[in-house]
Structures are given as C-alpha cells and as structure tokens.
Design a protein around this motif. Structure first.
Motif, mmCIF file in Angstrom:
data_model
loop_
_atom_site.group_PDB
_atom_site.id
_atom_site.type_symbol
_atom_site.label_atom_id
_atom_site.label_comp_id
_atom_site.label_asym_id
_atom_site.label_seq_id
_atom_site.Cartn_x
_atom_site.Cartn_y
_atom_site.Cartn_z
ATOM 1 N N PRO A 95 6.024 2.545 -0.021
ATOM 2 C CA PRO A 95 5.242 1.302 -0.103
ATOM 3 C C PRO A 95 5.323 0.527 1.214
ATOM 4 C CG PRO A 95 7.315 1.037 -1.278
ATOM 5 C CD PRO A 95 7.273 2.473 -0.799
ATOM 6 N N VAL A 96 4.157 0.179 1.737
ATOM 7 C CA VAL A 96 4.089 -0.548 3.003
ATOM 8 C C VAL A 96 3.446 -1.908 2.742
ATOM 9 C CG1 VAL A 96 3.151 -0.562 5.337
ATOM 10 C CG2 VAL A 96 3.914 1.591 4.308
ATOM 11 N N PRO A 97 4.094 -3.027 3.069
ATOM 12 C CA PRO A 97 3.490 -4.348 2.839
ATOM 13 C C PRO A 97 2.225 -4.537 3.672
ATOM 14 C CG PRO A 97 5.460 -4.546 4.181
ATOM 15 C CD PRO A 97 5.415 -3.123 3.714
ATOM 16 N N LEU A 98 1.250 -5.264 3.050
ATOM 17 C CA LEU A 98 -0.014 -5.550 3.723
ATOM 18 C C LEU A 98 0.000 -6.983 4.244
ATOM 19 C CD1 LEU A 98 -2.540 -3.911 1.217
ATOM 20 C CD2 LEU A 98 -1.587 -2.947 3.328
ATOM 21 N N TYR A 99 -0.528 -7.184 5.407
ATOM 22 C CA TYR A 99 -0.551 -8.497 6.037
ATOM 23 C C TYR A 99 -1.997 -8.902 6.308
ATOM 24 C CZ TYR A 99 4.369 -7.419 6.744
ATOM 25 O OH TYR A 99 5.676 -7.079 6.542
ATOM 26 N N ARG A 100 -2.242 -10.224 6.270
ATOM 27 C CA ARG A 100 -3.583 -10.750 6.516
ATOM 28 C C ARG A 100 -3.779 -11.017 8.003
ATOM 29 N NH1 ARG A 100 -1.959 -14.348 2.196
ATOM 30 N NH2 ARG A 100 -2.815 -13.668 0.184
ATOM 31 N N THR A 101 -5.042 -10.960 8.376
ATOM 32 C CA THR A 101 -5.411 -11.345 9.734
ATOM 33 C C THR A 101 -5.500 -12.873 9.798
ATOM 34 O OG1 THR A 101 -7.771 -11.276 9.251
ATOM 35 C CG2 THR A 101 -6.727 -9.208 9.946
ATOM 36 N N GLN A 160 0.845 -1.184 0.000
ATOM 37 C CA GLN A 160 0.000 0.000 0.000
ATOM 38 C C GLN A 160 0.886 1.242 0.000
ATOM 39 O OE1 GLN A 160 -2.526 0.350 3.379
ATOM 40 N NE2 GLN A 160 -3.710 2.070 2.557
ATOM 41 N N LYS A 161 0.608 2.201 -0.878
ATOM 42 C CA LYS A 161 1.378 3.441 -0.943
ATOM 43 C C LYS A 161 0.913 4.382 0.166
ATOM 44 C CE LYS A 161 0.596 6.656 -3.951
ATOM 45 N NZ LYS A 161 0.473 7.437 -5.203
ATOM 46 N N VAL A 162 1.851 4.763 1.013
ATOM 47 C CA VAL A 162 1.559 5.632 2.155
ATOM 48 C C VAL A 162 2.184 7.002 1.897
ATOM 49 C CG1 VAL A 162 1.830 5.972 4.632
ATOM 50 C CG2 VAL A 162 1.456 3.674 3.713
ATOM 51 N N ASP A 163 1.413 8.059 2.032
ATOM 52 C CA ASP A 163 1.897 9.434 1.876
ATOM 53 C C ASP A 163 2.227 10.019 3.247
ATOM 54 O OD1 ASP A 163 -0.589 10.084 -0.689
ATOM 55 O OD2 ASP A 163 1.376 9.120 -0.807
ATOM 56 N N TYR A 164 3.360 10.734 3.315
ATOM 57 C CA TYR A 164 3.722 11.386 4.578
ATOM 58 C C TYR A 164 4.539 12.644 4.259
ATOM 59 C CZ TYR A 164 8.175 8.997 3.776
ATOM 60 O OH TYR A 164 9.350 8.549 3.225
ATOM 61 N N TRP A 165 4.487 13.603 5.190
ATOM 62 C CA TRP A 165 5.175 14.883 5.024
ATOM 63 C C TRP A 165 6.408 14.930 5.919
ATOM 64 C CZ3 TRP A 165 3.487 18.569 1.536
ATOM 65 C CH2 TRP A 165 2.213 18.349 0.993
ATOM 66 N N ILE A 166 7.486 15.537 5.392
ATOM 67 C CA ILE A 166 8.722 15.731 6.155
ATOM 68 C C ILE A 166 9.132 17.206 6.028
ATOM 69 C CG2 ILE A 166 11.187 15.183 6.322
ATOM 70 C CD1 ILE A 166 10.588 12.405 5.423
ATOM 71 N N ASN A 167 9.443 17.802 7.186
ATOM 72 C CA ASN A 167 9.923 19.185 7.204
ATOM 73 C C ASN A 167 11.415 19.169 6.876
ATOM 74 O OD1 ASN A 167 10.102 21.927 7.503
ATOM 75 N ND2 ASN A 167 9.926 21.924 9.747
ATOM 76 N N GLU A 168 11.738 19.354 5.609
ATOM 77 C CA GLU A 168 13.115 19.249 5.155
ATOM 78 C C GLU A 168 13.801 20.622 5.239
ATOM 79 O OE1 GLU A 168 13.101 17.606 1.276
ATOM 80 O OE2 GLU A 168 12.548 15.581 1.946
ATOM 81 N N SER A 169 15.088 20.600 5.619
ATOM 82 C CA SER A 169 15.889 21.838 5.734
ATOM 83 C C SER A 169 16.865 21.932 4.570
ATOM 84 C CB SER A 169 16.655 21.865 7.057
ATOM 85 O OG SER A 169 17.551 20.764 7.128
ATOM 86 N N THR A 170 17.076 23.174 4.103
ATOM 87 C CA THR A 170 18.016 23.433 3.016
ATOM 88 C C THR A 170 18.991 24.540 3.469
ATOM 89 O OG1 THR A 170 16.324 22.898 1.396
ATOM 90 C CG2 THR A 170 18.247 24.112 0.596
ATOM 91 N N TRP A 171 20.300 24.331 3.348
ATOM 92 C CA TRP A 171 21.319 25.314 3.754
ATOM 93 C C TRP A 171 21.453 26.382 2.687
ATOM 94 C CZ3 TRP A 171 23.805 27.272 7.609
ATOM 95 C CH2 TRP A 171 24.951 28.027 7.413
ATOM 96 N N VAL A 172 21.310 27.613 3.120
ATOM 97 C CA VAL A 172 21.475 28.768 2.240
ATOM 98 C C VAL A 172 22.837 29.406 2.539
ATOM 99 C CG1 VAL A 172 20.551 31.000 1.516
ATOM 100 C CG2 VAL A 172 18.994 29.155 2.206
ATOM 101 N N LYS A 173 23.671 29.514 1.503
ATOM 102 C CA LYS A 173 25.027 30.035 1.688
ATOM 103 C C LYS A 173 24.982 31.523 2.087
ATOM 104 C CE LYS A 173 27.149 26.928 -1.675
ATOM 105 N NZ LYS A 173 27.957 26.851 -2.927
ATOM 106 N N PRO A 174 26.000 31.970 2.850
ATOM 107 C CA PRO A 174 26.032 33.401 3.244
ATOM 108 C C PRO A 174 26.344 34.303 2.048
ATOM 109 C CG PRO A 174 28.023 32.281 3.978
ATOM 110 C CD PRO A 174 27.130 31.211 3.435
#
Length: 610
Positions: free
Chosen positions: A205-211, A146-160
């Motif tokens: 992608p997350v594998p699905l398991y049966r009960t 199953q395709k799982v969507d998730y958000w990540i707060n990613e940081s990017t370095w800005v040069k001086p």
C-alpha cells in the motif's frame, strides 16, 4: 321485409346494481334497402366511473345473410370509445372531492411527480435547497492508499544431498509387454547445497498525496459545505420560529384577544402590582398571552423594557400615557371561545374565492370611475408603525385615497378610528428560492384573502397595494387610472399596471382593477396547480402573481415607464425624478417627514425648491 341482426352487450360492474340485476344494452342492426343502419335501444350502457373495470361479452345472433361475424369486432371498438368518452366526461364534471381539490380533475393525478425541477438555462442562487458545490478535481481522499504490485527475485536454500546407492529392482511399466523391466543397481551422485531463485509477486500500500491545485479544491469544497450546512440550519431554525409564531397567533384568535394600543403606556394611578415577565419579552403578542396566563389585568410592552404585567388594587384607576414604541392592552379570555381560521393545506392557501356569490356579483362593477382603495400590509412592532402614523397625520400616502385599509397579523389600535385588520399569517418570510429573494407568496395570498373578504374593494374601480416605505403621487396615479379605464373599455379580464425591465409587477406598489382582482381570486387555485412544480416554492409573490395574471387570468398588462422612480435617498423630494414618476421606494421615515410635513406629496418638490 328487411332482415335484422340483434347483438347483446353484457356488462359486468363491480359492485353491481343494488337489485342484483345485470344492465343490458341492445344494439339492433337493421338492414334496409341494401344499407346497414344502427339503432341503440334500451337506454344504452351507463358506466359508474368510480367502479372497477368493465368486461364485455358479445354474442351476435345473425339473421341476415348479409351480416358477417365481423360485426361484433367492428362495433366493439366503437362502443368502447364512446364509453370511454362518457367516463371522462363524468370524471371532469363530477362533484367528486378530488375535483374540488384540483381544477384539472383526476387527470392531474397522472402527471409526473417532478417536485422542484429548475427551469433550463436559468441562473439559480445557492440556497439551502439548491446548492451547487464547486466543480473541481479534489484528488484522493484523506488517508487514501494505492495497492502497488511488484516482483522480487527471491532465493531459497536447497540442502545438500549425499550420494545414494540404489539396489537393483524390478520396475513396473504397464505399457510394456512384460509389464516392466529390471533396473540394475546404481549409485545416485551427491547434490551439493545451493540456492534456487524464483520471481515472486508482492503487494504494497502506497499513500496518495494531493497536488497543490487539488488541495485548493478541497479547501474550497470544505468552505462550501460548511456554508451549505449553515443554510440548512438557518432553514430549520426559520421553520421552528414560524411554527412558534403561528401557534401564538392561533392562541390569540382562539382566546379572542382585543386590540393592542400603539405608542401608549398604561399607568396605575394609585398603586397596584407590576411585574416584569420574561416570557412576554419577545413581542407585544407574547406579552398579551403572558398577561392572560398569569391572570394579570393589563400589560405594557416595549423593546427596551420588555413585558410589564399590571394588576390594580381596589380603588386604582388606569391612565394611558403617550410613549413612542410602547404597546399596551388587556388580557384575553382565559378559556378558548373561538375556533381557528388558519389554513394549513397548501392548495387551500392558494384558493382565495371558491365561487362568486350572487350578492357579490351584483356589487362587482360598481364604483365611480377612478375611485381607488389603497391597502397596506403592516409589520407590527416595527418602525413602519411610526411611518403610517406620520402619513395619517399629514394626510399623505394611502390616506389620500378614496378608501384605505391596513392589515397585519396583530390587531393594533394605531390612532382614533385607525385599527389594523387581521390576516392569518405569521408575516415571517424566508430568504431563498431561485434568486435568493423573499419567498412571500403565502403571506401575499393571506393578505389578498383578507382584502377580498372585506367589502371596500367592490365599491371602487381600482385597488392599490402599497407599503409604508413607498411614496406615491396620488394625482399622477389618478390621471393614469382614468386613461387606462378609457383604453380598457369593456375588458372582462381586467387590467393591472407593470413597470419596464426587471421590476415587472413591483411588490411594494401593485395597481389592479376591480375586475382583475376578482378574476385573480377566482383563478388563484388554478395558478397554484400550474406552478406547483417550481413557482410555488421558488418565486417571490410579485413574480408568482405576475405570472398568474398574465398566463392564467390573461389580464391587460400595460407597462408604464413612469410607474416606479428612483428618488429614494437623502433629499428625495428635491430630486428631479420626484415628480416624473408615480411611486418611489424605499423612502425612509426621515425623508418622508421632510417631504410630507411641508405640504404633502403633490407640491412638496416645488415648495422646497423655492
């Protein structure tokens, strides 16, 4: 003088008459005394039902002031309706080939193609063509993700960025009246290095398991599918085996093979050549063909020793020795000398009588009251052969009837004056259908076709079909038949006996009057068309024939409580049910010997009890 109006209907037929002319039909309308009268002249329109569409043109020349232009529109629907009725009548009564194939004429061609549609609210067994998989939640498939969507707060370095001096410059701004303005020089401050943060959408992608319940469902479905595939394979194996047997039987017919003698072994008195042939091992019929192909003179077949081919030398004589279970005979004609009478068409298999000849009509109805013809279908190379021989020796079973006949797909010489009559069927029956029973309708129809071709059934009042494993009390049967003859009177539909409950029309003991057998032979094809969507493929012959006799032949069907008994096991003759019922099934050979060899079926119970 009355005025008249004449209308001309012109028909265009494709193709037209042979002489190239156009057929005309005149509709004359005579107006007399204020009333409109129609008169058809010119023979009317004769339409060919097998040709194309009919086009009409109506040209009315009105001579009467009372007639209007609506005359054409009024008479045209009436004319078309009459023409349509005429076309239908021609189709139904025509000797067209489709009518010969289908008693409903062309109308059946427009019926929906239902194939095998199960009746509603009726239980259906799991067979190869009707298999119901377990209804449960099987969960996800193996390896499913199953395709799982998730958000990540990613940081990017800005040069001086260092400070930067910007010189004065004229900046253009079109919206200003002067076209721009002067920007004085200035210094942009330095920007130190830093991180910028942004929310980014990711997929994983997350594998699905049966009960545990779903795992149990998958295991159940896997087992059911394996069983279904096994049933399909068994069906295919059966079709192959039946085709091979039919090919062998047709070969015997074309090569005019003689009867095989049962319980006899051929012996060469003064030597000769004997050879064991593997190709003839399956049955006596295979051995007979092998004997012919290998150009041997005779053969003996047994289940234990297989096929032994025999060729005498000069001066050698044959000796027939008794041996239980042995079948012996001579080779067939090497070249084909006859044509095959086998029927492949399904509808033709269900056609027992295409029509009653006048000579047969004259014979039907003859026979003394209560006279009985007993017929039996015998499976070759089985223990049933010994049962029949025991019944003949003790004058029991079918041999107590006024006339008797035994049928089989092999011509077997069972005893002196007792030879089986051939039917054209493999006698191989598949288990399946709606109730997982023997689908033996084709076999039964081949049997009844052979019975109807022989003359004996026309000389008696009743026909009884029984099996070697069925024991019946002929005295009780005769009294019942006399009673039914008195009750039926001049019934033109005929009578057949049935048992109560689920037994109905028992396949192992079927009692029919001469009239009902004749009507069954005449209407069997109509029964085929009426049951072609289900019964022909899903019902055993007893149910199919019972349905045909009830709903199509409309025969009398008295239900007798004492028709079928249940005294079948050990000590059947001593059972109190033995003399309270007409027939018992199945009764093994050992029990029949105990019953019959001590005085026959009429008084065995009383004798053994004493």
């Amino acid at each position: 003088m009355p005025s008249t109006a004449r209308g001309v209907f012109t028909t265009s037929l494709s193709p037209g008459p042979a002489d190239g002319t156009t057929r005309l039909s005149f509709l004359e309308v005579e107006v007399a005394n204020g009333e409109d009268a129609m008169l058809l002249e010119g023979g009317g329109l004769v339409a060919n039902p097998y040709l194309g569409a009919i086009t009409e043109s109506c040209d009315i020349a009105l001579q009467s002031p009372r007639m209007t232009t609506d005359a054409c529109s009024f008479y045209r629907p009436l004319y078309i309706t009459l023409l349509g009725c005429f076309v239908v009548a021609v189709l139904v009564t025509s000797p067209f080939s489709l009518k010969q194939a289908n008693p409903w004429g062309l109308l059946a061609l427009f019926l929906p193609k239902l194939d095998q549609v199960p009746p509603k609210d009726e239980w259906i067994a799991d067979t190869w063509d009707h298999f119901k998989m377990p209804q449960c939640d099987s969960g996800p498939m193996d390896g499913a993700v199953q395709k799982v969507d998730y958000w990540i707060n990613e940081s990017t370095w800005v040069k001086p960025k260092p400070a930067k001096h910007m010189a004065g410059k004229w900046w253009l701004f079109p919206n200003e009246s002067a076209g721009g303005h002067w920007v004085p020089g200035h210094t942009e401050p330095a920007v130190p290095g830093h991180y910028e943060y942004k929310m980014v959408l990711h997929h994983k992608p997350v594998p699905l398991y049966r009960t545990p319940q779903q795992e149990a469902c998958v295991a159940s479905r896997r087992t059911a599918n394996d069983l279904h595939q096994k049933l399909i394979q068994q069906h295919e194996d059966f079709l192959k085996k039946r085709a091979e047997m039919e090919e062998l039987l047709q070969w015997q017919e074309k090569h005019h093979c003689d009867a095989q003698t049962a319980n006899v072994k051929y012996h060469l008195r003064h030597g000769g050549t004997e050879m064991q042939e593997p190709d003839g091992a399956p049955s006596g019929a295979h051995c007979q063909r092998a004997c012919t192909v290998k150009r041997f003179a005779a053969y003996t077949w047994t289940k234990e020793d297989g096929c032994i081919l025999k060729k005498p030398r000069s001066g050698t004589s044959w000796q027939a020795l008794p041996q239980t279970g042995a079948y012996s005979g001579f080779g067939c004609d090497v070249e084909e000398v006859a044509s095959s009478q086998w029927i492949a068409d399904k509808a033709q298999k269900h056609t027992l009588l295409d029509g009653v000849q006048p000579s047969m009509d004259a014979l039907v109805g003859h026979g003394a009251p209560g006279t009985v013809l007993c017929v039996m279908l015998l499976t070759p190379y089985t223990a049933s052969v010994d049962v029949v021989l025991m019944q003949q020796r003790t004058n029991s079973g079918i041999f107590k009837c006024d006339q008797h006949a035994i049928y089989s797909n092999q011509k077997l010489r069972l005893a002196t004056g007792l030879t089986t009559r051939r039917i054209y069927d493999s006698q191989l029956v598949e288990i399946g259908g709606q109730w997982n029973t023997a689908l033996d309708t084709d076999l039964a129809l081949a049997f009844w076709r052979a019975v109807l071709k022989d003359p004996e059934w026309k000389q008696v009042k009743w026909i009884v079909q029984t099996s070697p494993e069925t024991v019946f009390n002929f005295g009780m049967l005769k009294s019942v038949l006399f009673r039914e003859e008195q009750q039926s009177g001049l019934d033109t539909k005929g009578t057949y006996l049935a048992a109560p409950g689920t037994v109905g029309f028992p396949p192992f003991f079927q009692v029919l009057s001469q009239t009902v057998l004749k009507n069954f032979g005449l209407m069997s094809r109509e029964c085929f068309w009426q049951m072609r969507y289900w019964g022909n493929e899903q019902w055993p012959q007893s149910m199919w024939m019972d349905k045909c006799l009830m709903d199509t032949v409309h025969a009398r069907r008295p239900v007798l409580n004492d028709l079928i008994g249940n005294a079948t096991g050990a000590g059947a003759c001593l059972s109190p049910h033995w003399t309270s019922s007409i027939a018992h099934h199945p009764v093994a050979l050992r029990e029949q010997r105990v019953c019959f060899e001590h005085g026959g079926d009429e008084f065995t119970h009383q004798k053994l009890k004493k």
